[in-house]
Scaffold this active site. Structure first.
Site, PDB file in Angstrom:
ATOM      1  N   ASP A  48       0.776  -1.253   0.000  1.00  0.00           N
ATOM      2  CA  ASP A  48       0.000   0.000   0.000  1.00  0.00           C
ATOM      3  C   ASP A  48       0.810   1.308   0.000  1.00  0.00           C
ATOM      4  O   ASP A  48       1.756   1.453   0.784  1.00  0.00           O
ATOM      5  CB  ASP A  48      -0.856   0.104   1.274  1.00  0.00           C
ATOM      6  N   GLU A 230     -10.601  -2.209   4.164  1.00  0.00           N
ATOM      7  CA  GLU A 230      -9.267  -1.697   4.509  1.00  0.00           C
ATOM      8  C   GLU A 230      -9.077  -0.324   3.852  1.00  0.00           C
ATOM      9  O   GLU A 230      -9.812   0.047   2.932  1.00  0.00           O
ATOM     10  CB  GLU A 230      -8.180  -2.646   3.970  1.00  0.00           C
TER      11      GLU A 230
END
Ligand code: FRU
Length: 508
Positions: A48, A230
């Site tokens: 990420d 998420e």
């Protein structure tokens, strides 16, 4: 005997020499499959994007990083900086794991009014909020393993100090409680934290980035729920003078083409609650390879989105060794209208134009089943951008291929009104079941004409259709770069305009 062993040694040296020469032939950032216009870490693992903040002319990109291996492990925040969102400079690691655990995803803000009190001698603090993930808490104690922590920088993002009272937000008993995205909410003069809490979003507020109060929950019964929620994001966008709030929620698995993907909601946020305009499930990117996408903070009215260009189904297995996984092209988000509907559209940032070499333009180009373009255009080098415009949407495909007979094929199918990307013959695929597949996405525009912009790198393609209403990101691993471009259409079709532009790579 002696003679044989000397021969063996010589052979060994020759072999060694061969491999060293092979390695030397692949200089850093130019190894096989290394993206040439996308950020990837100099080496080892990345997932990420984190803590993206723009400050004093510099775009900071932190990211989930494991510096000891090319597979996921104890998470750090890697760091890179750019002045144009395109050319990146690798920086030293910003945050290391500590006694509270791994440094999971999060965000960073510019604390202009020094609400946190971390500022000193007039220096404005950059403040990061991230999840501390304790890998030792398993079984029953896993309900408290994720907590939110804070760190600050007084040298414009170069070095970071963790807060003395971490964690600043304790887990209320939710196994997946992570990825804080923080923004300033002017109406109530408070910070708002948007946090993923397993199957919903929880909003918290704070006057000082340290003391957090729960405001509300959103989404338990709305949107896609095929996996854990998420990496959320929340921000307003103005369209035709009207403000609409966008809530981004990444989900894994449960994406439209399996595995990880980014959904979003449109609605209103009043500092306490987010209320969605409807119960529709919407996706920023329908392809399998955009995930954990969120936006930069401190960019004014401009909202710039960046995703991780992979999928948790195979991110740890993709066939690269020196580094693993890259980011998408940064994309500017806008709300646009299609009929009575609002759509969040994304297009590559305009800074990409700086990479353009001389474009090759075709007007009123007739295509049929046998069009071969690469020779005519000469634009056989990657990376490149392909822009296409047709007056009436009709079936067509574009094939990018190499001399090894590998290809990707993408285009539009009028009968089901869907775009597609076929990577069934795109090179290495045996590292994961079903990597070799065709993926599709709906055409959301009902305009008669169709436009498409493709960003093609050595190992990825990003498709932006209808001014960014339908987006697909896809990675692939051919044995040689795709250098040939063909266009096909089952009927004779005329393209109003086709532009092929070779792009300059970003690594020296
Ligand atoms: C999303 C994610 C986050 C987490 C991080 C761990 O890809 O699972 O929820 O913070 O990756 O690396």
């Amino acid at each position: 005997m002696k003679c044989i062993s000397i021969r063996r040694i010589v052979l060994l040296f020759l072999l060694l020499d061969f491999f060293v020469a092979k390695l030397a032939a692949q200089p850093l950032y130019h190894e096989q499959h290394r993206p040439q216009i996308h950020f990837s870490p100099r080496e080892k693992w990345a997932n990420d994007p984190n803590g993206m903040v723009y400050y004093k002319g510099v775009y900071h990109l932190f990211y989930q990083h494991y510096p000891d291996s090319s597979v996921w492990g104890p998470m750090h925040w890697g760091h890179a900086t750019s002045r144009d969102l395109i050319h990146w400079q690798q920086q030293p690691i910003a945050l290391y794991p500590d006694s509270l655990g791994y440094i999971f995803s999060g965000s960073a803000v510019v604390d202009i009014h020094n609400t946190s009190g971390f500022g000193k001698d007039g220096k404005i603090p950059l403040v990061a909020l991230f999840t501390s993930h304790d890998p030792n808490k398993t079984g029953a104690s896993s309900l408290s393993r994720e907590n939110q922590s804070i760190a600050y920088s007084l040298d414009n993002g170069t070095t970071w100090t963790k807060g003395p009272d971490n964690p600043v937000l304790k887990n209320p008993g939710v196994e997946d409680f992570r990825d804080p995205k923080v923004m300033w909410f002017e109406n109530s003069k408070k910070w708002i934290m948007t946090l993923a809490a397993q199957d919903k979003i929880s909003f918290y507020s704070s006057p000082n980035l340290k003391d957090w109060k729960k405001e509300s929950d959103f989404g338990k019964d709305l949107g896609a729920h095929g996996g854990v929620w998420e990496c959320p994001d929340l921000f307003p966008l103005v369209h035709n003078g009207k403000k609409t709030w966008v809530l981004i929620v990444n989900i894994n698995p449960g994406g439209p083409n399996k595995g990880s993907a980014t959904q979003y909601f449109l609605g209103n946020f009043d500092g306490n609650k987010f209320v969605s305009i409807d119960s529709k499930t919407r996706w920023i990117d329908y392809g399998p390879d955009e995930y954990a996408g969120i936006t930069w903070s401190n960019t004014g009215n401009r909202k710039i989105f960046l995703g991780w260009m992979s999928n948790w189904i195979y991110a740890n297995q993709v066939p690269t060794e020196k580094w693993r996984n890259a980011m998408t092209i940064p994309r500017e988000l806008k709300i646009i209208e299609s009929g009575n509907e609002l759509v969040l559209a994304s297009l590559p940032v305009k800074e990409m134009d700086g990479l353009s070499l001389k474009p090759v333009v075709f007007h009123n180009l007739e295509i049929n089943n046998h069009s071969v373009l690469s020779k005519k255009s000469g634009a056989t080098s990657l990376p490149c951008r392909i822009n296409l415009n047709m007056a009436a949407a009709s079936d067509f495909s574009i094939t990018l291929s190499n001399e090894a007979g590998e290809y990707i094929k993408l285009g539009y199918n009028k009968s089901d009104n869907r775009y597609f990307i076929d990577r069934t013959h795109a090179g290495k695929a045996d590292f994961a079941d079903n990597f070799a597949a065709t993926h599709t996405a709906p055409r959301l525009s009902n305009a008669p004409g169709l436009n498409l912009s493709l960003i093609v790198d050595v190992s990825s393609v990003e498709l932006f259709a209808d001014n960014g209403m339908t987006v697909m990101t896809e990675i692939f691993f051919p044995s040689k770069p795709f250098g040939k471009i063909d266009l096909q259409s089952p009927k004779n079709t005329v393209l109003k305009e086709l532009t092929i532009t070779a792009l300059r790579g970003i690594w020296k």
